[in-house]
Motif scaffolding. Structure first.
Motif, PDB file in Angstrom:
ATOM      1  N   GLU A  57      -7.272  -9.877  23.244  1.00  0.00           N
ATOM      2  CA  GLU A  57      -6.513  -8.620  23.237  1.00  0.00           C
ATOM      3  C   GLU A  57      -5.932  -8.388  21.851  1.00  0.00           C
ATOM      4  O   GLU A  57      -5.955  -7.264  21.310  1.00  0.00           O
ATOM      5  CB  GLU A  57      -5.407  -8.691  24.297  1.00  0.00           C
ATOM      6  CG  GLU A  57      -4.531  -7.437  24.389  1.00  0.00           C
ATOM      7  CD  GLU A  57      -3.312  -7.508  23.481  1.00  0.00           C
ATOM      8  OE1 GLU A  57      -2.778  -6.439  23.118  1.00  0.00           O
ATOM      9  OE2 GLU A  57      -2.890  -8.627  23.140  1.00  0.00           O
ATOM     10  N   HIS A  58      -5.439  -9.451  21.241  1.00  0.00           N
ATOM     11  CA  HIS A  58      -4.891  -9.377  19.890  1.00  0.00           C
ATOM     12  C   HIS A  58      -5.990  -9.046  18.880  1.00  0.00           C
ATOM     13  O   HIS A  58      -5.834  -8.146  18.046  1.00  0.00           O
ATOM     14  CB  HIS A  58      -4.230 -10.718  19.544  1.00  0.00           C
ATOM     15  CG  HIS A  58      -3.835 -10.844  18.115  1.00  0.00           C
ATOM     16  ND1 HIS A  58      -2.746 -10.193  17.579  1.00  0.00           N
ATOM     17  CD2 HIS A  58      -4.393 -11.545  17.087  1.00  0.00           C
ATOM     18  CE1 HIS A  58      -2.644 -10.488  16.303  1.00  0.00           C
ATOM     19  NE2 HIS A  58      -3.630 -11.310  15.971  1.00  0.00           N
ATOM     20  N   LEU A  59      -7.114  -9.744  18.956  1.00  0.00           N
ATOM     21  CA  LEU A  59      -8.200  -9.501  18.017  1.00  0.00           C
ATOM     22  C   LEU A  59      -8.799  -8.110  18.194  1.00  0.00           C
ATOM     23  O   LEU A  59      -9.221  -7.482  17.207  1.00  0.00           O
ATOM     24  CB  LEU A  59      -9.293 -10.561  18.194  1.00  0.00           C
ATOM     25  CG  LEU A  59      -8.939 -11.989  17.786  1.00  0.00           C
ATOM     26  CD1 LEU A  59     -10.097 -12.927  18.089  1.00  0.00           C
ATOM     27  CD2 LEU A  59      -8.570 -12.057  16.307  1.00  0.00           C
ATOM     28  N   TYR A  60      -8.827  -7.626  19.423  1.00  0.00           N
ATOM     29  CA  TYR A  60      -9.399  -6.298  19.679  1.00  0.00           C
ATOM     30  C   TYR A  60      -8.600  -5.214  18.955  1.00  0.00           C
ATOM     31  O   TYR A  60      -9.156  -4.238  18.451  1.00  0.00           O
ATOM     32  CB  TYR A  60      -9.419  -6.026  21.188  1.00  0.00           C
ATOM     33  CG  TYR A  60     -10.358  -4.910  21.593  1.00  0.00           C
ATOM     34  CD1 TYR A  60     -11.737  -5.104  21.572  1.00  0.00           C
ATOM     35  CD2 TYR A  60      -9.869  -3.677  21.994  1.00  0.00           C
ATOM     36  CE1 TYR A  60     -12.606  -4.089  21.948  1.00  0.00           C
ATOM     37  CE2 TYR A  60     -10.733  -2.660  22.369  1.00  0.00           C
ATOM     38  CZ  TYR A  60     -12.092  -2.869  22.336  1.00  0.00           C
ATOM     39  OH  TYR A  60     -12.960  -1.858  22.699  1.00  0.00           O
ATOM     40  N   ARG A  61      -7.280  -5.400  18.900  1.00  0.00           N
ATOM     41  CA  ARG A  61      -6.438  -4.448  18.167  1.00  0.00           C
ATOM     42  C   ARG A  61      -6.575  -4.630  16.653  1.00  0.00           C
ATOM     43  O   ARG A  61      -6.549  -3.676  15.885  1.00  0.00           O
ATOM     44  CB  ARG A  61      -4.977  -4.595  18.578  1.00  0.00           C
ATOM     45  CG  ARG A  61      -4.664  -4.041  19.961  1.00  0.00           C
ATOM     46  CD  ARG A  61      -3.197  -4.122  20.312  1.00  0.00           C
ATOM     47  NE  ARG A  61      -2.783  -5.478  20.651  1.00  0.00           N
ATOM     48  CZ  ARG A  61      -2.005  -6.241  19.889  1.00  0.00           C
ATOM     49  NH1 ARG A  61      -1.575  -5.788  18.730  1.00  0.00           N
ATOM     50  NH2 ARG A  61      -1.655  -7.439  20.284  1.00  0.00           N
ATOM     51  N   GLU A  62      -6.725  -5.880  16.226  1.00  0.00           N
ATOM     52  CA  GLU A  62      -6.773  -6.185  14.800  1.00  0.00           C
ATOM     53  C   GLU A  62      -8.097  -5.799  14.143  1.00  0.00           C
ATOM     54  O   GLU A  62      -8.129  -5.450  12.961  1.00  0.00           O
ATOM     55  CB  GLU A  62      -6.551  -7.687  14.589  1.00  0.00           C
ATOM     56  CG  GLU A  62      -5.130  -8.158  14.802  1.00  0.00           C
ATOM     57  CD  GLU A  62      -4.307  -7.975  13.549  1.00  0.00           C
ATOM     58  OE1 GLU A  62      -4.501  -8.711  12.572  1.00  0.00           O
ATOM     59  OE2 GLU A  62      -3.456  -7.076  13.557  1.00  0.00           O
ATOM     60  N   VAL A  63      -9.183  -5.878  14.896  1.00  0.00           N
ATOM     61  CA  VAL A  63     -10.506  -5.796  14.280  1.00  0.00           C
ATOM     62  C   VAL A  63     -10.907  -4.373  13.900  1.00  0.00           C
ATOM     63  O   VAL A  63     -11.814  -4.187  13.072  1.00  0.00           O
ATOM     64  CB  VAL A  63     -11.566  -6.406  15.233  1.00  0.00           C
ATOM     65  CG1 VAL A  63     -11.933  -5.433  16.352  1.00  0.00           C
ATOM     66  CG2 VAL A  63     -12.792  -6.882  14.467  1.00  0.00           C
ATOM     67  N   ARG A  64     -10.238  -3.389  14.438  1.00  0.00           N
ATOM     68  CA  ARG A  64     -10.676  -2.005  14.196  1.00  0.00           C
ATOM     69  C   ARG A  64     -10.349  -1.502  12.790  1.00  0.00           C
ATOM     70  O   ARG A  64     -11.172  -0.840  12.135  1.00  0.00           O
ATOM     71  CB  ARG A  64     -10.047  -1.062  15.233  1.00  0.00           C
ATOM     72  CG  ARG A  64     -10.586   0.367  15.167  1.00  0.00           C
ATOM     73  CD  ARG A  64     -12.074   0.383  15.398  1.00  0.00           C
ATOM     74  NE  ARG A  64     -12.673   1.702  15.308  1.00  0.00           N
ATOM     75  CZ  ARG A  64     -13.081   2.268  14.179  1.00  0.00           C
ATOM     76  NH1 ARG A  64     -12.923   1.639  13.029  1.00  0.00           N
ATOM     77  NH2 ARG A  64     -13.650   3.458  14.185  1.00  0.00           N
ATOM     78  N   ALA A  65      -9.172  -1.810  12.298  1.00  0.00           N
ATOM     79  CA  ALA A  65      -8.726  -1.241  11.027  1.00  0.00           C
ATOM     80  C   ALA A  65      -9.583  -1.609   9.819  1.00  0.00           C
ATOM     81  O   ALA A  65      -9.799  -0.760   8.951  1.00  0.00           O
ATOM     82  CB  ALA A  65      -7.272  -1.631  10.784  1.00  0.00           C
ATOM     83  N   PRO A  66     -10.082  -2.844   9.691  1.00  0.00           N
ATOM     84  CA  PRO A  66     -10.858  -3.171   8.489  1.00  0.00           C
ATOM     85  C   PRO A  66     -12.106  -2.323   8.269  1.00  0.00           C
ATOM     86  O   PRO A  66     -12.612  -2.271   7.149  1.00  0.00           O
ATOM     87  CB  PRO A  66     -11.245  -4.648   8.717  1.00  0.00           C
ATOM     88  CG  PRO A  66     -10.159  -5.183   9.588  1.00  0.00           C
ATOM     89  CD  PRO A  66      -9.813  -4.043  10.503  1.00  0.00           C
ATOM     90  N   ARG A  67     -12.595  -1.661   9.296  1.00  0.00           N
ATOM     91  CA  ARG A  67     -13.744  -0.767   9.110  1.00  0.00           C
ATOM     92  C   ARG A  67     -13.344   0.520   8.404  1.00  0.00           C
ATOM     93  O   ARG A  67     -14.204   1.316   8.018  1.00  0.00           O
ATOM     94  CB  ARG A  67     -14.382  -0.433  10.456  1.00  0.00           C
ATOM     95  CG  ARG A  67     -15.053  -1.635  11.128  1.00  0.00           C
ATOM     96  CD  ARG A  67     -15.494  -1.290  12.531  1.00  0.00           C
ATOM     97  NE  ARG A  67     -16.468  -0.212  12.563  1.00  0.00           N
ATOM     98  CZ  ARG A  67     -16.654   0.595  13.600  1.00  0.00           C
ATOM     99  NH1 ARG A  67     -15.923   0.453  14.698  1.00  0.00           N
ATOM    100  NH2 ARG A  67     -17.563   1.544  13.551  1.00  0.00           N
ATOM    101  N   ILE A  68     -12.026   0.715   8.222  1.00  0.00           N
ATOM    102  CA  ILE A  68     -11.519   1.933   7.580  1.00  0.00           C
ATOM    103  C   ILE A  68     -10.886   1.634   6.230  1.00  0.00           C
ATOM    104  O   ILE A  68     -11.205   2.272   5.232  1.00  0.00           O
ATOM    105  CB  ILE A  68     -10.491   2.645   8.494  1.00  0.00           C
ATOM    106  CG1 ILE A  68     -11.168   3.117   9.786  1.00  0.00           C
ATOM    107  CG2 ILE A  68      -9.837   3.809   7.766  1.00  0.00           C
ATOM    108  CD1 ILE A  68     -10.213   3.720  10.794  1.00  0.00           C
ATOM    109  N   TYR A  69      -9.971   0.661   6.177  1.00  0.00           N
ATOM    110  CA  TYR A  69      -9.232   0.481   4.924  1.00  0.00           C
ATOM    111  C   TYR A  69     -10.062  -0.205   3.837  1.00  0.00           C
ATOM    112  O   TYR A  69     -11.075  -0.828   4.111  1.00  0.00           O
ATOM    113  CB  TYR A  69      -7.908  -0.232   5.160  1.00  0.00           C
ATOM    114  CG  TYR A  69      -7.938  -1.669   5.631  1.00  0.00           C
ATOM    115  CD1 TYR A  69      -8.543  -2.671   4.890  1.00  0.00           C
ATOM    116  CD2 TYR A  69      -7.284  -2.026   6.809  1.00  0.00           C
ATOM    117  CE1 TYR A  69      -8.530  -3.985   5.300  1.00  0.00           C
ATOM    118  CE2 TYR A  69      -7.259  -3.350   7.232  1.00  0.00           C
ATOM    119  CZ  TYR A  69      -7.879  -4.322   6.466  1.00  0.00           C
ATOM    120  OH  TYR A  69      -7.852  -5.626   6.887  1.00  0.00           O
TER     121      TYR A  69
END
Length: 415
Positions: free
Chosen positions: A359-371
């Motif tokens: 659950e923690h990784l699912y929230r964390e993993v999305r942003a690096p595809r943008i920043y």
């Protein structure tokens, strides 16, 4: 050592970092408040010497920094990737705190004056001053050359900053910002200057943004903020180079962050599917599950190799680092998204429980595809570099033919 294998020293260091993150850093991370800078965690990164690793060998004009160099096997861009991957595997909060500190302070390490380095880099390395990288704006996210924050002349060697920055990690809680502003209107990338701006400078205010992020992200407003020649990082109108040098250094390691998360999700999936009873056997005995896990592992390893190769190319000073860095970041972040999502699916509802690793990784993993350049930007960089290489290759034979044709008449009279 090649880009495709780690030597025993590097392997041992990665294991040491994972243990350190699990035992020393994760307890501090768990005490932090989501959406706020975790200063005890940042200070611990400094006390453990991990922040020093971000700046080894960096100095004005490329000279070595004053701190003792890290061991060669664990230094440079590859060492940074191993550091970020290992921390991300065990404690994403610690990895993010370290990366943001590096991103914000790297321009000071690489381009700062002796005074700037003494006042800001030293405390940043120690974890006592929090840094931030202020590039993005409401109308200039992926297109960094379209910056609109104005740096209007105010005397012989000073400017007034007027405008906004948005989606700035560590804002509005950072102690200083590396700010990129337009000093020459209409000049595109050539008219941008980098400034070191303390957070308490008159006219600078910040607002937190409610984002899907464990660390603070905010907007900055500049209302005639005064900056002088002493605040310039590098040279006036050469700030885009400061930004791109910083991003090129950190892009492969963004991929390492993603690989660390993918590795954690993969290992959790291996453990879960090996012990979970299903349909008269273990979950791993189902071919569909086994093939899914094999695909997750293969993609993770491919991403890891691309990250290591890009970092090794950076350390060797190869000319194609922009393409390699873009490929590494693209491959790794997209892979991590796939692996974490697949891991959640194989775990089922338990992976959606608040506090579960996935659950923690699912929230964390999305942003690096943008920043630090969205996936679409990375694809644009890759294509641009490929076509530039093709054009150079086509021009080379023509140039050689032209030279041969041009030389022939001069040789004939002397024959």
């Amino acid at each position: 050592m090649t880009a495709f294998s780690l030597n025993p020293e590097q392997t041992a260091w990665c294991e040491e970092l994972r243990t350190l993150a699990d035992e020393r850093l994760r307890p501090l991370a768990e005490k932090g408040e989501p959406g706020r800078v975790n200063r005890p965690l940042v200070e611990a990164l400094g006390e453990l010497g991990l922040l020093d690793r971000l700046f080894a060998g960096e100095g004005p004009g490329g000279s070595a920094a004053s701190q003792p160099p890290a061991p060669r096997a664990t230094s440079g861009a590859l060492g940074l990737c191993l550091l970020r991957e290992s921390l991300a595997y065990a404690c994403t909060e610690a990895e993010t705190a370290l990366a943001l500190q590096g991103l914000g302070a790297h321009p000071v390490a690489a381009y700062g004056s002796a005074l700037q380095r003494e006042q800001w880099l030293a405390p940043a390395r120690a974890g006592r001053a929090v840094a931030a990288f202020a590039l993005s704006e409401p109308g200039a996210g992926s297109d960094a050359a379209a910056l609109a924050l104005r740096a209007e002349p105010d005397g012989a060697s000073s400017w007034r900053l007027t405008g906004e920055k948005c989606w700035i990690s560590n804002a509005p809680e950072a102690d200083f910002y590396t700010v990129f502003a337009r000093t020459t209107p209409g000049a595109g990338a050539r008219g941008v200057t980098a400034f070191l701006v303390p957070a308490d400078r008159a006219g600078l205010t910040g607002t937190p943004l409610d984002m899907l992020s464990p660390h603070p992200i905010g907007a900055l407003a500049f209302d005639g903020v005064t900056v002088t020649g002493d605040d310039v990082l590098g040279e006036p109108d050469r700030g885009f180079r400061v930004a791109m040098t910083t991003l090129n250094r950190f892009r492969p390691s963004v991929g390492a962050f993603a690989v660390g998360m993918a590795g954690a999700a993969l290992d959790a999936t291996l453990a879960h599917t090996a012990r979970r009873d299903a349909f008269g056997g273990k979950l791993k005995d189902l071919q569909a599950v086994a093939h899914q896990v094999a695909e997750m592992a293969t993609r993770t390893e491919a991403a890891r190799l691309m990250v290591h190769a890009a970092a090794a190319a950076y350390d060797r000073g190869e000319p194609d680092i922009a393409r390699r860095a873009a490929m590494a970041k693209l491959m790794a972040t997209e892979t991590a998204q796939y692996v974490v999502d697949a891991a959640v699916q194989l775990h089922g509802a338990r992976a959606l429980q608040r506090g579960h690793l996935l659950e923690h990784l699912y929230r964390e993993v999305r942003a690096p595809r943008i920043y630090e350049g969205a996936s679409e930007v990375q694809r644009t960089i890759i294509a641009k570099e490929l076509y530039a290489e093709q054009a150079q290759a086509q021009a080379a034979p023509q140039s050689a033919t032209h030279e041969a044709t041009h030389e022939a008449p001069r040789e004939e009279p002397s024959a």
